[in-house]
Design an enzyme around this catalytic site. Structure first.
Site: not given
Length: 301
Positions: A140, A182, A184, A289-290
């Site tokens: 993450y 994720d 980002n 939301d992912h």
């Protein structure tokens, strides 16, 4: 929502990563079609992964799913908990009649935490599984923040230290590596729904600095599995949508979740024992939301 079906040649196993808002988003029956629990997220049977990597702020979890026995077993959490996965009941897969056989010994990993730097590891952002044929690290990646107050830390420290860690694993173990989760960053124009919007250059995940830092990681000998397989023409494939703005239904999203692999994993040769066969999103999966993204591997005997 745009979607494309890609053929895959007899994967031995499947890895899936999903960024969730809380541990309530999934439970031990989240993939069961016949579940009556309305709070559980439901995946179609065809998309059940062999290992599921879950991530949220302050928590990373990897779970193993047994073939013929759809129950969730934690493989590791950031606190170091693990369960014995030394059994021979195989791996689950999209089409249970079209999954290549693989020795169970190739699916039993050694587990470690962090990337070897105390300045990063206190945030619980990484879990590494060392399989006999490859190394897999669930991440993450730090968000640069609404005011970009962590941008320099992310691009000048975290990204560089992560690359150094993955390179060291590849060298020490003499086998390919995968990092996933994720990350980002929306790397290219095709990874955003509104490329060219003025605010993107000042928004976390789409700044020129983050994109350039990600590109440097790839240039060191790695590939974005989805983009490598499906090219720039694969448009409208995202893994994140703002819930506040209601962007999921119109598919106004970003691709922030990735599988980054050693280049050799995309080459089908005698010497390569682990080959990437496909990578894709499951955009209809709700609960976050992912959405989950999947990597299909062939592990050769």
């Amino acid at each position: 929502m745009a979607s494309t079906s890609y053929a895959c040649r007899r994967p031995s196993c499947r890895r899936c990563t999903w960024t969730i808002p809380s541990s309530r988003s999934v439970d031990t029956c989240w993939w069961r079609r016949d579940t009556k629990r309305t709070t559980a997220a439901v995946l179609p049977r065809r998309d059940i992964p062999a290992r599921l990597c879950l991530s949220r702020r302050g928590m990373l979890v990897m779970v193993r799913v047994a073939r013929n026995r759809p129950t969730c077993r934690p493989c590791a959490t950031k606190k170091g908990d693990s369960t014995n996965v030394n059994d021979n009941d195989g791996e689950s897969g999209r089409d249970m009649n079209n999954i290549g056989k693989v020795d169970a010994k190739n699916l039993i990993p050694e587990v470690s935490f962090g990337i070897g730097k105390s300045k990063h590891d206190g945030e619980g952002r990484s879990i590494t599984l060392e399989f006999p044929g490859f190394t897999m690290t669930n991440l993450y990646v730090p968000n640069s923040g609404q005011k970009l107050d962590r941008l320099d830390y992310r691009t000048e420290e975290w990204d560089k230290d992560l690359l150094e860690y993955m390179q060291s694993k590849e060298t020490e173990r003499k086998c390919p590596v995968i990092w996933l989760g994720d990350l980002n960053v929306a790397h290219k124009a095709a990874d955003t729904w509104n490329e060219g919007a003025k605010h993107l250059v000042k928004s976390a995940g789409t700044t020129p600095q983050e994109r350039a830092s990600f590109e440097q990681q790839l240039e060191a000998g790695y590939v974005d599995a989805f983009r490598e397989l499906h090219g720039e023409e694969a448009l409208g494939h995202y893994s994140y949508w703002s819930q506040r703005a209601g962007n999921r239904e119109p598919n106004k999203g970003l691709r922030l979740d990735y599988f980054i692999c050693s280049k050799d994993m995309l080459k089908d040769s005698k010497d390569n024992k682990v080959v990437v066969r496909d990578s894709y999103m499951i955009p209809d999966q709700k609960g976050s939301d992912h959405c989950p993204i999947v990597l299909e591997l062939e592990i050769k005997r």
